[in-house]
Scaffold this active site. Structure first.
Site, PDB file in Angstrom:
ATOM      1  N   LYS A  86       0.819  -1.216   0.000  1.00 46.07           N
ATOM      2  CA  LYS A  86       0.000   0.000   0.000  1.00 46.07           C
ATOM      3  C   LYS A  86       0.847   1.257   0.000  1.00 46.07           C
ATOM      4  CE  LYS A  86      -4.307  -1.261   0.291  1.00 46.07           C
ATOM      5  NZ  LYS A  86      -5.576  -0.596   0.070  1.00 46.07           N
ATOM      6  N   ASP A 135      -8.665   0.863   6.592  1.00 51.44           N
ATOM      7  CA  ASP A 135      -8.654  -0.232   7.557  1.00 51.44           C
ATOM      8  C   ASP A 135      -7.233  -0.416   8.078  1.00 51.44           C
ATOM      9  OD1 ASP A 135      -7.550  -1.397   5.259  1.00 51.44           O
ATOM     10  OD2 ASP A 135      -9.535  -2.128   4.686  1.00 51.44           O
TER      11      ASP A 135
HETATM   12  C1  PLP Z   1      -2.282  -5.953   3.087  1.00 53.80           C
HETATM   13  C2  PLP Z   1      -3.401  -5.757   2.131  1.00 53.80           C
HETATM   14  N1  PLP Z   1      -3.547  -6.637   1.130  1.00 53.80           N
HETATM   15  C3  PLP Z   1      -4.537  -6.503   0.232  1.00 53.80           C
HETATM   16  C4  PLP Z   1      -5.445  -5.472   0.309  1.00 53.80           C
HETATM   17  C5  PLP Z   1      -6.555  -5.390  -0.695  1.00 53.80           C
HETATM   18  O1  PLP Z   1      -6.454  -4.288  -1.520  1.00 53.80           O
HETATM   19  P1  PLP Z   1      -7.756  -3.709  -2.241  1.00 53.80           P
HETATM   20  O2  PLP Z   1      -8.613  -3.101  -1.193  1.00 53.80           O
HETATM   21  O3  PLP Z   1      -7.229  -2.774  -3.229  1.00 53.80           O
HETATM   22  O4  PLP Z   1      -8.452  -4.885  -2.860  1.00 53.80           O
HETATM   23  C6  PLP Z   1      -5.325  -4.535   1.331  1.00 53.80           C
HETATM   24  C7  PLP Z   1      -6.250  -3.428   1.437  1.00 53.80           C
HETATM   25  O5  PLP Z   1      -6.247  -2.662   2.390  1.00 53.80           O
HETATM   26  C8  PLP Z   1      -4.275  -4.677   2.273  1.00 53.80           C
HETATM   27  O6  PLP Z   1      -4.114  -3.821   3.288  1.00 53.80           O
END
Ligand code: PLP
Length: 408
Positions: A86, A135
């Site tokens: 992220k 989140d």
């Molecule tokens: C560690 C992690 N992996 C995957 C995701 C999924 O990403 P997206 O919300 O773009 O599907 C998030 C989203 O916050 C995340 O924090």
């Protein structure tokens, strides 16, 4: 009716709207995520202090235990010290916002990261406030980007975001405000506050009339996908499993692989928690549908009830299978990564980072599911290790050791 296969901790079905492998990427998709957009993100982000490609681990021993031909894990636990992919998205969108504000005031000049970091446009940058709902990991990225480039930042979190994740955002100098309800409620709250105060929302999800910033976020994530393309070279995977919350990550990976590999791109599997399965539900309906409730899952980054509409535009044709994974298997994945098989690397993966392996572990004892997904001895599977121990307290509780001990 789509035929859904269900077993303990796993459900899956083939996407009835999936386009064939030979379908070109096409102009409609390029109007959302483009080669030029990915190029620009790579050019800018690679100039930021501390940029380095993250490792891609080959895990032959685990592959053989799971009856697969090959297994790779893209390990985002070291990304810019933020411990998740992220870091690439929110911070890049903040950078682009700043770049655009400077261009507006200085006859279109595209400021470089070095100019902004040197404080050359401090008057413009310090007058900006960015905000978002999160989140955890997205907010951390926006807060970090704001701190790095010098603007103000206010972050909203919902009821069940852990204290560790709250503190990690505050660490980057943002004002962090907890609001009642679930993630989607906090998204609406951030939008209303921004409107009232004249701030700019840096969201990873699109909504009516709001697309450009989340598209910047997705182009930022493309840096990770481009690294994988280079790291894999000629050894193309047959399958990629990508975990989805709002789907920005999955859409970015799908688009970047489609553009890089065309018809040789891998079978694309979207994995979600059982309790927050908005793509799984939308895939059946053939259009975005919202999932309600508290969306309570250990895979905190995926606790989203609504797909991002632009992500849906890419994934509704680009995904080959939708799947859900039970929490138990995501936790098991964290422990399996921490206790490697012969010769494989020890890996620190958070709950959300373990989703892909969780799916493989849940599928392992289910021949029908394995067959439907093509997970056999010829499968060469790529997993997206989207985070490390983003909450070290939870990590230790689940694995029994700290990240440092696992890697010692
Ligand atoms: C560690 C992690 N992996 C995957 C995701 C999924 O990403 P997206 O919300 O773009 O599907 C998030 C989203 O916050 C995340 O924090």
């Amino acid at each position: 009716m789509t035929q859904i296969l269900r077993a303990e901790g796993i459900a899956s079905y083939p996407n009835p709207l999936a386009v064939s492998a030979t379908t070109p990427y096409g102009e409609a998709r390029a109007a959302i995520l483009s080669r030029e957009g990915f190029d620009a993100a790579e050019r800018e982000i690679s100039q930021w202090p501390g940029y380095a490609p993250t490792p891609l681990h080959a895990l032959p021993a685990l592959a053989s235990r799971l009856g697969l031909g090959a297994l790779w894990y893209k390990d985002e636990s070291t990304r810019f010290g933020l411990k998740s992919f992220k870091a690439l998205g929110g911070a890049y969108a903040v950078f682009r916002l700043i770049q655009k504000a400077i261009a507006a005031a200085h006859g279109g000049h595209q400021a470089t990261p070095a100019e902004i970091l040197a404080g050359q446009y401090r008057d413009i940058v310090s007058a900006l406030t960015v905000t978002c709902a999160t989140d955890g990991n997205h907010g951390r990225s926006v807060a970090w980007g704001a701190q790095l480039f010098g603007c103000r930042c206010v972050i909203y979190i919902h009821a069940t975001v852990s204290e560790g994740r709250r503190a990690a955002i505050a660490h980057y100098g943002a004002e962090v405000i907890r609001v009642p309800g679930n993630y989607d409620d906090s998204v609406r709250h951030a939008a209303a506050e921004a409107e009232r105060n004249g701030w700019t929302v840096v969201s990873d999800t699109t909504y009516e009339g709001y697309r450009d910033i989340p598209i910047d976020v997705m182009h930022g994530y493309g840096v990770m996908a481009r690294e994988m393309v280079r790291q894999l070279g000629d050894e193309l995977p047959t399958h990629v499993i990508v975990q989805a919350g709002v789907g920005a990550l999955a859409a970015s990976v799908c688009a970047a692989f489609w553009l890089a590999w065309g018809e040789r791109r891998p079978v694309f599997i979207i994995a979600e928690p059982e309790q927050a399965d908005c793509f799984f539900q939308s895939g059946q309906a053939g259009r975005p549908v919202a999932v309600h409730g508290d969306l309570d899952t250990v895979m905190a980054g995926l606790a989203c009830g609504e797909v991002s509409p632009v992500a849906w535009e890419i994934l509704s044709g680009g995904a080959n299978h939708y799947a859900t994974v039970g929490d138990r298997f995501a936790l098991e994945a964290m422990r399996v990564f921490a206790l490697p098989q012969d010769g494989d690397a020890a890996i620190v993966s958070g709950e959300t980072g373990g989703t892909g392996l969780g799916l493989l572990l849940a599928a392992a004892g289910e021949p029908a599911v394995r067959q439907a997904l093509g997970l056999d001895a010829n499968a060469r599977v790529l997993l997206i290790g989207s985070e490390g121990d983003t909450d070290p307290v939870i990590y230790r509780e689940v694995v029994g050791r700290s990240a440092e001990e696992v890697l010692a």
